[in-house]
Write an enzyme that holds these catalytic residues in place. Sequence first.
Site, mmCIF file in Angstrom:
data_model
loop_
_atom_site.group_PDB
_atom_site.id
_atom_site.type_symbol
_atom_site.label_atom_id
_atom_site.label_comp_id
_atom_site.label_asym_id
_atom_site.label_seq_id
_atom_site.Cartn_x
_atom_site.Cartn_y
_atom_site.Cartn_z
ATOM 1 C CB SER A 1 48.268 74.955 35.465
ATOM 2 O OG SER A 1 48.967 73.732 34.819
ATOM 3 C CG HIS B 1 45.374 75.581 31.752
ATOM 4 N ND1 HIS B 1 45.213 75.143 33.119
ATOM 5 C CD2 HIS B 1 46.549 75.402 31.850
ATOM 6 C CE1 HIS B 1 45.856 74.540 33.927
ATOM 7 N NE2 HIS B 1 47.151 74.935 33.036
#
Length: 470
Positions: free
Chosen positions: A241, A445
């Site tokens: 990320s 995610h």
Amino acid sequence: MAIAFNLAICSIILLGTVVPSKPQIVPLLPIVPPNTFVIREPLVPVIREPLVPIVPLVPLARSQNQVQRQQSKSDDVLDSAPQPRSCSKCEQASYPQYISEADIQIVAKLETPKLILRYGHQVETHYAFTSDGYKLCLHRIPRPGAIPVMLVHGLMASSASWVQFGPSQGLAYILSQAGYDVWMLNTRGNIYSEERQTGRENDQDFWDFSFHEIGQYDLPAAIDLILLQTKKPSIQYIGHSQGSTAFFVMCSERPEYAAKISLMQSLSPSVYMEETRSPALKFMKFLTGGITVLLNFLGGHKISLENKIINMFREHICDKLIPSRICAIFEFVVCGFNFNSFNMTLSPILEGHSSQGASAKQFYHFAQLQGSSGFQKYNYGLILNKLRYNSILPPLYNLSLALTKVALHRGDGDWLGSESDALRLERSLPNCIENRNIRFQGFSHFDFTISKDVRPLVYDRVLNLCGSNR
Ligand SMILES: *[C@@H]1O[C@H](CO)[C@@H](O)[C@H](O)[C@H]1NC(C)=O
Ligand SMILES: *[C@@H]1O[C@H](CO)[C@@H](O)[C@H](O)[C@H]1NC(C)=O
């Protein structure tokens, strides 16, 4: 008119003057008086000292493993540098696949170094100092002489991302067992890197950063430290990320560092975010659109965990059928959460190591990228942009300077990474060797660090690429 409306909404959200619009959802956390930017304890307080003596969950292979060295001597014995190899079945089998109920409660409260010791691995703590006054903490599972790999966590996370669920699932252990020297950075502002240095004492100064500063200052400082300690010419890099986002900022702003990385692997590349699906980020973008100036006044601040955005968007990750404390954790509300791939028995560990600190500006910067076709610097508004960048629009980062070999791994359930955005990133990079879709529907995610199947789905390939790009 539109401005006034924005302003009204903004004060609701940011100043907390009105109760959120959907109060029928029973709050999972004790209600606190609405107040922005109040720093609260994490959901599960992280205790500095363990409640019980550290007893490793697995027998230590070497007795000296228990020694926690603070600052390693630079002339570490370069004894028989082990060659990276792929993990053999027997090696995996020597680590327990499951964590007992009692251990879950303990591990949830341990800081990264003690957690690593408890899981039966050696650990060191190192510090890197940035040129703009931050002290960063790196945790290392040392293997002197071996190829160094630096792992960089995502938004609001910490080095615990790579080790919290134990040797069968943590990327740090998997890399260590495969013969790498593993370094885990804690970027500025998280609980391991929050010490105030001279010139950064007050809140406003300390919290005035986004992923831009992490890329510009933190990553270079950490890379230099590792190169100095290991005397190697280059390292490998794996970022989750924001750990990826900051890497590309670094390549654009300090291009000489691209040559110090032999391979970069991006887990959920959050760079182009035109098609982001996060409702909370879209909302923040909507706010920043008209009245950037107001947000700038609120500038340097630690993100507030009881921010109204959590309450407003909680139902997007949880309906009333899933009563989990996870539904109240800021980063999961913003980035999404996949309840099907996470082993819920391990939730106390996840809660204990989540929301480890971030600045509001980090989120605003991501919100600004949302829906925009570029990957650009922080937007301070027309006037301040002109002063700062000599241009009324924030300049784009130059991805053609990222000469490092790059491998992208993305999931189709990731709110922050659409297929088209990943494709555009691949085309913008001069040396992208792989752009891989995880073969698992709904891979989200945070699944890159917490899915119960992350090893076969992601880490096996990551390890393969590490081995073939030394
Ligand atoms: C989830 O984790 C617990 C605790 O380690 C373990 O006992 C259980 O078997 C795991 N469940 C699955 C489906 O992996
Ligand atoms: C980006 O970097 C490349 C390579 O140095 C250079 O040729 C190009 O002009 C740069 N682009 C911008 C917009 O600065």
